[in-house]
Write a protein that holds these residues in place. Structure first.
Motif, PDB file in Angstrom:
ATOM      1  N   TRP B 146       0.822  -1.223   0.000  1.00 38.08           N
ATOM      2  CA  TRP B 146       0.000   0.000   0.000  1.00 38.08           C
ATOM      3  C   TRP B 146       0.847   1.261   0.000  1.00 38.08           C
ATOM      4  CZ3 TRP B 146       0.385   3.567   3.903  1.00 38.08           C
ATOM      5  CH2 TRP B 146       0.965   3.134   5.106  1.00 38.08           C
ATOM      6  N   LYS B 147       2.013   1.175   0.630  1.00 36.63           N
ATOM      7  CA  LYS B 147       2.891   2.365   0.665  1.00 36.63           C
ATOM      8  C   LYS B 147       3.335   2.725  -0.758  1.00 36.63           C
ATOM      9  CE  LYS B 147       4.941   1.227   5.155  1.00 36.63           C
ATOM     10  NZ  LYS B 147       6.150   0.678   5.784  1.00 36.63           N
ATOM     11  N   GLY B 148       3.655   1.710  -1.533  1.00 42.79           N
ATOM     12  CA  GLY B 148       4.083   1.933  -2.912  1.00 42.79           C
ATOM     13  C   GLY B 148       2.958   2.515  -3.748  1.00 42.79           C
ATOM     14  N   VAL B 150       0.276   4.288  -2.723  1.00 44.73           N
ATOM     15  CA  VAL B 150       0.026   5.683  -2.329  1.00 44.73           C
ATOM     16  C   VAL B 150       1.142   6.584  -2.870  1.00 44.73           C
ATOM     17  CG1 VAL B 150      -0.169   7.267  -0.357  1.00 44.73           C
ATOM     18  CG2 VAL B 150      -1.251   5.022  -0.258  1.00 44.73           C
ATOM     19  N   GLY B 151       2.376   6.114  -2.757  1.00 49.64           N
ATOM     20  CA  GLY B 151       3.513   6.896  -3.235  1.00 49.64           C
ATOM     21  C   GLY B 151       3.412   7.172  -4.730  1.00 49.64           C
ATOM     22  N   LEU B 152       3.090   6.145  -5.514  1.00 50.60           N
ATOM     23  CA  LEU B 152       2.997   6.328  -6.967  1.00 50.60           C
ATOM     24  C   LEU B 152       1.860   7.284  -7.323  1.00 50.60           C
ATOM     25  CD1 LEU B 152       3.715   2.700  -8.241  1.00 50.60           C
ATOM     26  CD2 LEU B 152       5.133   4.742  -8.576  1.00 50.60           C
ATOM     27  N   GLY B 154       0.740   9.690  -5.501  1.00 51.28           N
ATOM     28  CA  GLY B 154       1.229  11.030  -5.138  1.00 51.28           C
ATOM     29  C   GLY B 154       2.154  11.588  -6.199  1.00 51.28           C
ATOM     30  N   LEU B 155       3.040  10.734  -6.714  1.00 52.87           N
ATOM     31  CA  LEU B 155       3.991  11.197  -7.734  1.00 52.87           C
ATOM     32  C   LEU B 155       3.273  11.563  -9.034  1.00 52.87           C
ATOM     33  CD1 LEU B 155       7.019   8.784  -7.136  1.00 52.87           C
ATOM     34  CD2 LEU B 155       6.925  11.237  -6.686  1.00 52.87           C
ATOM     35  N   ALA B 157       0.187  12.657  -9.227  1.00 48.58           N
ATOM     36  CA  ALA B 157      -0.495  13.934  -8.944  1.00 48.58           C
ATOM     37  C   ALA B 157       0.501  15.087  -9.018  1.00 48.58           C
ATOM     38  CB  ALA B 157      -1.144  13.886  -7.567  1.00 48.58           C
TER      39      ALA B 157
END
Lengths: 505, 172
Positions: B146-148, B150-152, B154-155, B157
């Motif tokens: 899930w961290k990956g 959310v991170g992707l 965000g990137l 966006a």
């Protein structure tokens, strides 16, 4: 007159703060690469997560206002103060999800400590921490040591309209080269030279001690950054004591001293003017400060039963005076030994060394030796004036890069910062005492936080009250920016709230 | 001749003496066997120069100290202490604690120095015996997907935002 910020000001402030937050997000590429190359997949996802959050949040702020708007002096001060906090908030995200912190507040504490090059830490299970997380903690020292704005200006990440104002607002006054971008790049160039030399020397020491090459190199880089940027984080819970090596301590002392030198002095030495360092009031005041406090520490340790031999005086006395004075905070003592073994006089010398601090325009914190030198000159001037005939005009001159006269404005400015530091040191100590800590230890910790040092008597721990964690975060933040930027931020917030209230009524 | 009145007293004294003879060695043995903790050592609760026994996880690596001695750093409850010993004594340790591994848990008996004269005033323990109590091994590290994600997101966006910012710059 108190000028209330307008909506346009708020937008411009948000835009520049956002750009700097994006910069912090992009910096996470360093620990991400570390994690991927060492196969730390769990930690790699922490940094992908952190990058995404920081870049998206920063970009959202940046879009609030059109780019390249001019930034006046007041707004630049506010952006600088906000940027350091916003950078800490975002830098804390990957640490908070790493599993090495009890709460987000603890991770924020470490991020602020890293960026302000303080070195106080609330990390847990540090000896099992991923290399990439240690890389990030130490990389924060590197970014914060040179200055967040300096870092952003030197890689030109969209600060065009406000670069000069922000550079000055961050407390930088070096005009080594004609423009701030070139000066910022010079600062990074000097840093790169020292970091390369330090890493090579410490890698050699570590390899000789038996570390395997990757660990030897990483530990060498981290220790170099922590010392040159006068940070104080370490990758092991034992900090500098882990290495059990006088050679390691010797190299790190050289790096601490290099880190506390004013960048203008670095530039002069670089240009070949080596005499500047002997004539400069700041360098002289710093040398006198260290010599006197080291003598006190030696005298104090000489009277203890445990640390009275020459080697102990050097490795436990002079080492900690330098670590304190340069604002590094590496220690080779257990926290309980400060009170239990070190003795009152030596501990007093270390407390004063922390409070006085290193040189201005360096990565060191504290009151700074230039101000102390000017205050001493000012006292001498007053005494000379009192002794001189009433018709005589008594002047005091000093040499700091050029020959200058000690004016009332310069003296007032030095005294103002001195008073602000002293008030913060004492206030923090009183709050610590109110939480139930012994006043001596509370004072030690308060000075360590405000002067961005990182030495600890054990008050700073994950178990300390949340209120004290927040207080130390504020002290580290205020100390790094030397109060003015932070006071401007708070003043503008108060004015805005008052104006809204008066508009409603 | 024994007085009749002193007999019960003598009997009691004999029983007491026998009890002492039987129990005190046990008490003494118990005291010797009591282990210290690393926290007790580092918070100065143990007298300088005494023989101590404590346990903990060996972290990171053995560091050389001259020709034939090494340092092991032993961790317990978040605090570690340096243990100096002959190099061959440290050979028993095979796994060192780090991000990927829990290190071997050892029991160390040695002399505790609050400020060691031979090591520049460092607090340390000079080991006499080292025993491996528990073999170390790999730690469980599970990447959380899930961290990956959310991170992707965000990137992506942030990338869209940067294009918008560039357009704003061009129109200003």
């Amino acid at each position: 007159m108190w000028v209330a910020p307008q909506k346009r000001d708020a937008r411009v402030i948000a835009h520049y703060t956002g750009i700097l937050v994006v910069g912090v997000g992009l910096a996470m590429i360093v620990p991400l690469i570390t994690a991927v190359s060492l196969g730390e997949w769990d930690a790699a996802l922490d940094y992908l997560f952190g990058m995404g959050i920081a870049c998206a949040a920063g970009m959202a702020l940046a879009l609030v206002s059109p780019p390249d708007q001019p930034l006046d002096r007041t707004n630049a001060l506010i952006v600088t103060a906000l940027a350091w906090f916003a950078a800490s908030v975002t830098a804390a995200v990957p640490l908070a999800v790493s599993g090495n912190y009890a709460s987000y507040l603890d991770a924020l504490f470490d991020a602020m400590s890293g960026l302000t090059t303080s070195g106080l830490t609330l990390v847990q299970d540090l000896d099992h921490m991923a290399y990439s997380h240690n890389m990030w903690r130490h990389f924060l020292h590197l970014i914060g040591g040179q200055g967040i704005v300096v870092a952003a200006v030197s890689i030109a990440i969209g600060l065009r309209g406000g670069a000069v104002s922000l550079y000055i607002a961050e407390g930088r006054d070096e005009k080594i080269l004609p423009n701030v971008m070139h000066t910022s790049r010079f600062i990074w160039f000097v840093t790169a030279v020292y970091v390369t030399l330090g890493t090579a020397a410490l890698a050699g020491v570590n390899l000789f001690s038996g570390m395997e090459p990757t660990r030897a190199g990483l530990h060498a880089f981290w220790a170099t950054v922590a010392c040159y940027d006068t940070g104080g984080f370490g990758p092991q819970s034992m900090n500098a004591l882990y290495y059990h090596s006088w050679a390691f301590e010797f190299v790190t002392v050289l790096l601490m001293i290099a880190g506390t030198l004013n960048f203008n002095l670095h530039a002069d030495i670089w240009r070949g003017d080596r005499w500047e360092i002997f004539r400069n009031i700041e360098a002289r005041a710093w040398a006198a400060n260290v010599a006197i406090l080291s003598a006190f520490a030696a005298l104090g340790l000489g009277s203890t039963l445990l640390f009275s031999d020459t080697m102990s005086v050097l490795r436990k006395g002079v080492y900690h005076v330098l670590s304190a004075n340069t604002g590094t905070g590496h220690q080779t003592l257990y926290t309980a030994q400060w009170v239990g073994d070190y003795g009152g006089l030596a501990m007093g010398a270390v407390i004063l060394a922390m409070a006085f601090g290193g040189m201005a325009s360096s990565t060191a914190g504290g009151i700074k030796s230039l101000r102390l030198g000017l205050i001493v000159k000012g006292v001498v001037l007053r005494v000379r004036e009192s002794l001189a005939p009433s018709s005589a005009v008594v002047r005091a001159k000093f040499h700091h890069l050029t020959d200058r006269e000690l004016t009332p404005t310069l003296l007032d400015s030095a005294l103002l910062v001195f008073v602000l530091y002293m008030v913060t040191y004492i206030s923090g100590a009183l709050v610590g005492a109110a939480y139930g800590y012994p006043i001596g230890e509370a004072l030690f910790e308060s000075i360590s936080a405000t002067a961005n040092v990182g030495l600890s008597t054990g008050v700073t721990s994950p178990a300390m009250p949340a209120g004290l964690k927040i207080l130390y975060i504020l002290q580290m933040w205020a100390g790094r920016l030397e109060f003015v930027a932070l006071l401007t931020l708070f003043a503008s917030l108060v004015i805005s709230v008052r104006r809204k209230r008066s508009q409603r009524s | 001749m024994t007085d009749q009145r002193t007999l019960p007293v003598m009997r009691s004294a004999s029983v007491l003496a026998l009890a002492c003879a039987l129990l005190l060695p046990g008490v003494a043995h118990g005291a010797a066997a009591r282990e210290s903790t690393v926290i007790e050592l580092t918070t100065l609760e143990v007298a300088d120069g005494t023989q101590v026994t404590f346990s903990g996880e060996v972290v990171s690596e053995a560091l050389r100290d001259g020709e034939d001695r090494v340092w092991l750093n032993v961790l317990d409850e978040g605090v570690a202490i340096g243990v100096n010993m002959p190099a061959e004594m440290a050979e028993k340790v095979s796994v060192f604690g780090d991000h990927r591994n829990d290190g071997d848990v050892v029991r160390v008996t040695g002399v505790y120095n609050e400020a060691c004269r031979t090591h520049g005033g460092d607090m340390d323990v000079h080991a006499e015996t080292v025993d491996v109590l528990e073999q170390g091994g790999e730690r469980t590290l599970e990447p959380q997907a899930w961290k990956g994600v959310v991170g992707l997101l965000g990137l992506v966006a942030a990338f869209i935002g940067s294009r918008r910012l560039r357009r704003m710059r061009e129109t200003v």
